[in-house]
Design an enzyme around this catalytic site. Structure first.
Site, PDB file in Angstrom:
ATOM      1  N   GLU A   1       0.465  -5.155  10.991  1.00 42.41           N
ATOM      2  CA  GLU A   1       0.035  -3.759  10.906  1.00 42.41           C
ATOM      3  C   GLU A   1       0.848  -3.002  11.943  1.00 42.41           C
ATOM      4  OE1 GLU A   1      -2.144  -2.359   8.843  1.00 42.41           O
ATOM      5  OE2 GLU A   1      -3.468  -3.958   8.118  1.00 42.41           O
TER       6      GLU A   1
ATOM      7  N   HIS B   1       0.843  -1.199   0.000  1.00 39.81           N
ATOM      8  CA  HIS B   1       0.000   0.000   0.000  1.00 39.81           C
ATOM      9  C   HIS B   1       0.875   1.244   0.000  1.00 39.81           C
ATOM     10  CE1 HIS B   1      -3.407  -2.672   1.649  1.00 39.81           C
ATOM     11  NE2 HIS B   1      -3.527  -2.509   0.344  1.00 39.81           N
TER      12      HIS B   1
ATOM     13  N   HIS C   1       2.398  -3.784   6.857  1.00 45.41           N
ATOM     14  CA  HIS C   1       1.435  -2.706   6.573  1.00 45.41           C
ATOM     15  C   HIS C   1       1.433  -1.739   7.744  1.00 45.41           C
ATOM     16  CE1 HIS C   1      -0.882  -4.468   3.091  1.00 45.41           C
ATOM     17  NE2 HIS C   1      -0.176  -5.518   3.488  1.00 45.41           N
TER      18      HIS C   1
ATOM     19  N   GLU D   1       1.836   3.641   3.018  1.00 46.12           N
ATOM     20  CA  GLU D   1       2.319   3.027   4.260  1.00 46.12           C
ATOM     21  C   GLU D   1       3.858   3.052   4.285  1.00 46.12           C
ATOM     22  OE1 GLU D   1       0.006  -0.643   4.442  1.00 46.12           O
ATOM     23  OE2 GLU D   1      -1.857   0.502   4.249  1.00 46.12           O
TER      24      GLU D   1
END
Ligand code: 0X9
Ligand code: CA
Ligand code: CA
Ligand code: CA
Ligand code: ZN
Length: 421
Positions: A383, A181, A310, A184
Site C-alpha cells: 500500500e 483498483h 495498491h 489507485e
C-alpha cells in the site's frame, strides 16, 4: 463489545431490509441536509481486526487505514447503522464535493484525460505508447505482449524485461502488478517506473544490469484499465474502485482461493467489495491467473515472487488475508516466518509498516492468497503513499509526488528480485 459486534452482524446479514426499516418514516431520525449521500468518515474506535472486518463488511467503502483507524465512505443509512452498532464516526467531508474540488474546475482537458495539473499521470493511451516506445528503444531488453483483454476489450499489457527477452531462459521470474483498483493511479506509475528503471538504467548501472541479466522481470502496469479510464472520465475524478463489468466487481475479491469464504467480501453487486458471482468471473483477474498458471513449466512455477501495488496507507502486507491465523492449509510456520522476515526487510527499505494482511481486516479472494496457495509465489501487497489522508487526497496525490514515491520502492523491488534467487 459483544453487543456492538452482534448488532452489526445482524445489520450486515439483514442488509437492505434493516437499512430500509431504519429510513422508514416511523423510525427515521430527523434528517438534516448536512448528511452527505456519500460522506467521508473516520471510524475512531475500530480497535481490533475483528471490529475492522465488521466495518469493512458493512458495505462501506474503506479508503485507507493506519494504526487501526479506518477512513470510510458511507451512505447516511450506513453511517447510522455503524453508529447504532456502537462505533464513533467523525465526518470529515462530502465525498462528491471533495472529488469535484480535487478535480478543481480543472476539467478543461475533457474526456479521458487527467485533470489539469495532474498530466504527469498516464492515461491508458499514454501508457500504451510508453510501453511501445520502451520495446522499440530497448529491443534487446524488453518485449511487450499481453495477458488478455479487459471486459471493455482493452489489452492487459505485459512487458518482460531481461537479457534475451525473446527467449524463455532458466532465470527466476518475478512479477509486478499494478492498478487492480481503478482509482489507485499512483500504482500504474510505480509499474512504469520499474519498467523505465530497468531498461534506461541498464547501460550505466552495474547493479541494475546484474538484476536484469539474472532475472526475468514481468510487469503488468494496469490490471484494471477500464476502471482507471472510467475514473478520469468527464474530466473529473470519480472515486471508482472496481472493474466495469455490470455494477463492477472488486478484482481483489475475485481470486479463486477461499473465494467468499470468510466475511472479507460482499455478495451484493452494489458493494465496493463485491466479489462477483463466482471466482474469476472478472476477465481481468481470470486473464492474469491464466498467465500465472501458464508459467508452470515442467511442473515448476517459474514466478518466484510478486508485488501487487495498491494505495494508500504505506503498508507491506502478506498472506493469508482470509484468516486471522498466522499459519493455515498450505502455510507452515516456517513459511509464515519467511513472509514475516522478507516483509520486514522490504519495509525497512521504504519506511512502510509490515504486517500480515488480516491484521488490518479480513479480505477473501485476494490476489496474494491465490498466488501463495496455488503457486507458492512469495506474494506481497504494497500500500503506497500516503500514510493517511482525509479520504481523497489519499487516492489523488498531486503528480509532483510521482518521482519521489515510486523511487522510494527501488530498494524494496531490488531486494525482492534478489530474494527470488
Ligand atoms: O482491500 C484491499 O483490497 C487492499 N486495500 S485497498 O485499500 N487498496 O483496497 C488490501 C488488500 C490486502 N489483502 C490481502 N493481501 N489479502
Ligand atoms: Ca501537478
Ligand atoms: Ca534472460
Ligand atoms: Ca524463464
Ligand atoms: Zn487497492
Amino acid at each position: 463489545m459483544l453487543t456492538r459486534r452482534a448488532l452489526i452482524a445482524v445489520a450486515a446479514i439483514a442488509g437492505g431490509a434493516l437499512l430500509a426499516a431504519a429510513t422508514s418514516p416511523v423510525t427515521a431520525q430527523p434528517q438534516t441536509e448536512t448528511v452527505p449521500e456519500r460522506g467521508v468518515y473516520t471510524v475512531l474506535d475500530a480497535e481490533d481486526a475483528a471490529e475492522r472486518t465488521t466495518v469493512a463488511g458493512s458495505g462501506v467503502d474503506v479508503l485507507g487505514s493506519r494504526d487501526g483507524e479506518l477512513t470510510v465512505v458511507a451512505s447516511p443509512a450506513q453511517a447510522r447503522s455503524l453508529r447504532a452498532g456502537g462505533f464513533s464516526l467523525e465526518q470529515v467531508g462530502d465525498f462528491d464535493a471533495m472529488l469535484a474540488d480535487r478535480s478543481g474546475g480543472r476539467s478543461a482537458q475533457g474526456v479521458d484525460e487527467f485533470p489539469a495539473g495532474d498530466e504527469n499521470y498516464h492515461t491508458y493511451a499514454e501508457l500504451t505508447e510508453e510501453l511501445k516506445a520502451t520495446e522499440r528503444d530497448h529491443a534487446d531488453l524488453a518485449t511487450l505482449s499481453s495477458v488478455g483483454r479487459s471486459h471493455e476489450d482493452r489489452e492487459l499489457h505485459l512487458i518482460k524485461i531481461s537479457d534475451n527477452p525473446d527467449i524463455d531462459e532458466d532465470e527466476p521470474e518475478v512479477l509486478f502488478t499494478c492498478n487492480q483498483h481503478a482509482r489507485e493511479h499512483l500504482t500504474t506509475e510505480m509499474c512504469l517506473h520499474i519498467v523505465q528503471r530497468f531498461t534506461d538504467g541498464y547501460a550505466e548501472d552495474a547493479a541494475i544490469k546484474k538484476l536484469v541479466d539474472t532475472r526475468e522481470i514481468l510487469v503488468v502496469p494496469t490490471v484494471n484499465p477500464d476502471g482507471a479510464e472510467y475514473d478520469i472520465s468527464e474530466g473529473q475524478y470519480q472515486g471508482w474502485r472496481k472493474n466495469r463489468q455490470n455494477e463492477g466487481t472488486d478484482l481483489n475479491r475475485n481470486w479463486g482461493h477461499q473465494w467468499g469464504c470468510c466475511g472479507g467480501s460482499s455478495d451484493r453487486p452494489s458493494s465496493e467489495t463485491y466479489r462477483g458471482p463466482s471466482a474469476f468471473s472478472a476477465p481481468e483477474s481470470k486473464a492474469l491467473a491464466d498467465f500465472v498458471d501458464s508459467r508452470v513449466v515442467g511442473e515448476s512455477q517459474q514466478i518466484k515472487a510478486h508485488i501487487d501495488f495498491h494505495t494508500y496507507s504505506e503498508l507491506v502486507l502478506w498472506p493469508y488475508g482470509y484468516t486471522d491465523a498466522d499459519t493455515g492449509p498450505g502455510m507452515t510456520s516456517a513459511e509464515a516466518q519467511r513472509f514475516q522476515d522478507v516483509g520486514k526487510q522490504l519495509a525497512q527499505t521504504n519506511g512502510y509498516q509490515p504486517q500480515q494482511s488480516s491484521d488490518l481486516y479480513i479480505t477473501d479472494g485476494s490476489v496474494n492468497d491465490w498466488m501463495w496457495a496455488e503457486h507458492k509465489i512469495l506474494s506481497f501487497t504494497f500500500e503506497m503513499y500516503p500514510s493517511d489522508g482525509i479520504g481523497l487526497d489519499g487516492f489523488y496525490p498531486p503528480d509532483e509526488v510521482i518521482p519521489r514515491e515510486t523511487a522510494r520502492n527501488d530498494e524494496a523491488v531490488d531486494t525482492l528480485l534478489r530474494a527470488a534467487g
